[in-house]
Design a protein around this motif. Structure first.
Motif, PDB file in Angstrom:
ATOM      1  N   VAL A 157      36.713 -57.251 -62.149  1.00 18.01           N
ATOM      2  CA  VAL A 157      36.740 -57.695 -63.548  1.00 18.01           C
ATOM      3  C   VAL A 157      37.886 -56.991 -64.278  1.00 18.01           C
ATOM      4  N   GLN A 158      38.047 -55.694 -64.052  1.00 19.91           N
ATOM      5  CA  GLN A 158      39.127 -54.947 -64.694  1.00 19.91           C
ATOM      6  C   GLN A 158      40.491 -55.468 -64.246  1.00 19.91           C
ATOM      7  N   GLU A 159      40.606 -55.825 -62.980  1.00 19.02           N
ATOM      8  CA  GLU A 159      41.855 -56.393 -62.458  1.00 19.02           C
ATOM      9  C   GLU A 159      42.161 -57.724 -63.148  1.00 19.02           C
ATOM     10  N   ILE A 160      41.151 -58.577 -63.273  1.00 22.14           N
ATOM     11  CA  ILE A 160      41.322 -59.869 -63.952  1.00 22.14           C
ATOM     12  C   ILE A 160      41.721 -59.640 -65.414  1.00 22.14           C
ATOM     13  N   ALA A 161      41.029 -58.722 -66.079  1.00 19.97           N
ATOM     14  CA  ALA A 161      41.323 -58.435 -67.487  1.00 19.97           C
ATOM     15  C   ALA A 161      42.738 -57.881 -67.649  1.00 19.97           C
ATOM     16  N   SER A 162      43.145 -56.957 -66.782  1.00 25.67           N
ATOM     17  CA  SER A 162      44.489 -56.388 -66.858  1.00 25.67           C
ATOM     18  C   SER A 162      45.536 -57.477 -66.752  1.00 25.67           C
ATOM     19  N   PHE A 163      45.307 -58.432 -65.890  1.00 24.35           N
ATOM     20  CA  PHE A 163      46.237 -59.542 -65.700  1.00 24.35           C
ATOM     21  C   PHE A 163      46.275 -60.436 -66.939  1.00 24.35           C
ATOM     22  N   HIS A 164      45.116 -60.889 -67.399  1.00 19.64           N
ATOM     23  CA  HIS A 164      45.071 -61.864 -68.491  1.00 19.64           C
ATOM     24  C   HIS A 164      45.405 -61.284 -69.858  1.00 19.64           C
TER      25      HIS A 164
END
Length: 171
Positions: A157-164
Motif C-alpha cells: 500500500v505504501q509503495e502504491i501511495a508513494s507512486f500515485h
C-alpha cells in the motif's frame, strides 16, 4: 486525516497516510469537452458517452492482510446497454444487491501496472443502496487481479501511495 505517517519511497519525506484508496474521476474515454454534449453524461456514479457507451463506477477492493483492512481503487467499468439500463433501473431499489453480476470491461488504465489494466474483464456486483458496486476482476495472472485475489501488505500500500502521490497526471 490519518495520524499515521509513512516514509515515501519516491521523495523520502513523511506523508500522512498512506491513503487506502485512489479514484479515477471518469472513464479514460471521457474528455472534459464532452460535458454538455448531447448524449453525454458524467456524474459521480454513471457515465454515458454519446448515447453509445455506458459506464458505472465501482470499487476494486484488495485485502490488506497485516492490518485486516481493504485498499480500494474507485474505477469505471463499461457495461452493455441492457446491463447499464438494468443497473440504472434498480439503482435506488432496496434489494438491488440480489441482482446477478454484470459483465464489463475495466475502463481505466491504472498507472503502475504492466500490462495495462485497461479492458480487463470484470464482473460488477451491485451492493445495497448507498454502497458502490464491487468490481471483481477476472482471475488471471494480471498483477492487479493477483493482488485482488491474494491480498497485499501495508508495505505494498505504501509503495502504491508513494507512486500515485507524486504523479503529475494523477487520477
Amino acid at each position: 486525516m490519518s495520524t499515521e505517517q509513512f516514509v515515501c519511497g519516491t521523495c523520502g519525506a513523511k506523508h500522512d497516510g498512506p491513503p487506502l484508496s485512489f479514484a479515477a474521476q471518469a472513464p479514460d474515454l471521457w474528455k472534459p469537452e464532452m460535458a454538455g454534449e448531447e448524449g453525454c453524461l458524467l456524474d459521480a456514479d454513471l457515465c454515458v458517452v454519446f448515447g453509445e457507451q455506458f459506464f458505472v463506477r465501482g470499487l476494486i477492493e484488495v485485502p490488506v492482510w497485516d492490518i485486516g483492512g481493504v485498499f480500494s481503487y474507485s474505477m469505471w467499468v463499461s457495461l452493455s446497454r441492457p446491463n447499464f439500463t438494468r443497473a440504472v433501473d434498480v439503482w435506488e431499489q432496496d434489494g438491488r444487491e440480489s441482482e446477478p453480476p454484470y459483465f464489463g470491461w475495466l475502463s481505466n488504465a491504472i498507472a503502475g501496472y504492466e500490462p495495462s489494466t485497461l479492458n480487463l474483464k470484470t464482473n460488477v456486483h451491485t451492493r445495497p443502496v448507498g454502497q458502490p458496486p464491487y468490481i471483481e476482476l477476472e482471475p488471471t495472472g494480471h498483477p492487479l487481479a493477483v493482488e485482488q485475489l491474494a491480498g497485499i501488505t501495508m508495505a505494498r500500500v505504501q509503495e502504491i501511495a508513494s507512486f500515485h502521490l507524486h504523479r503529475t497526471d494523477a487520477f
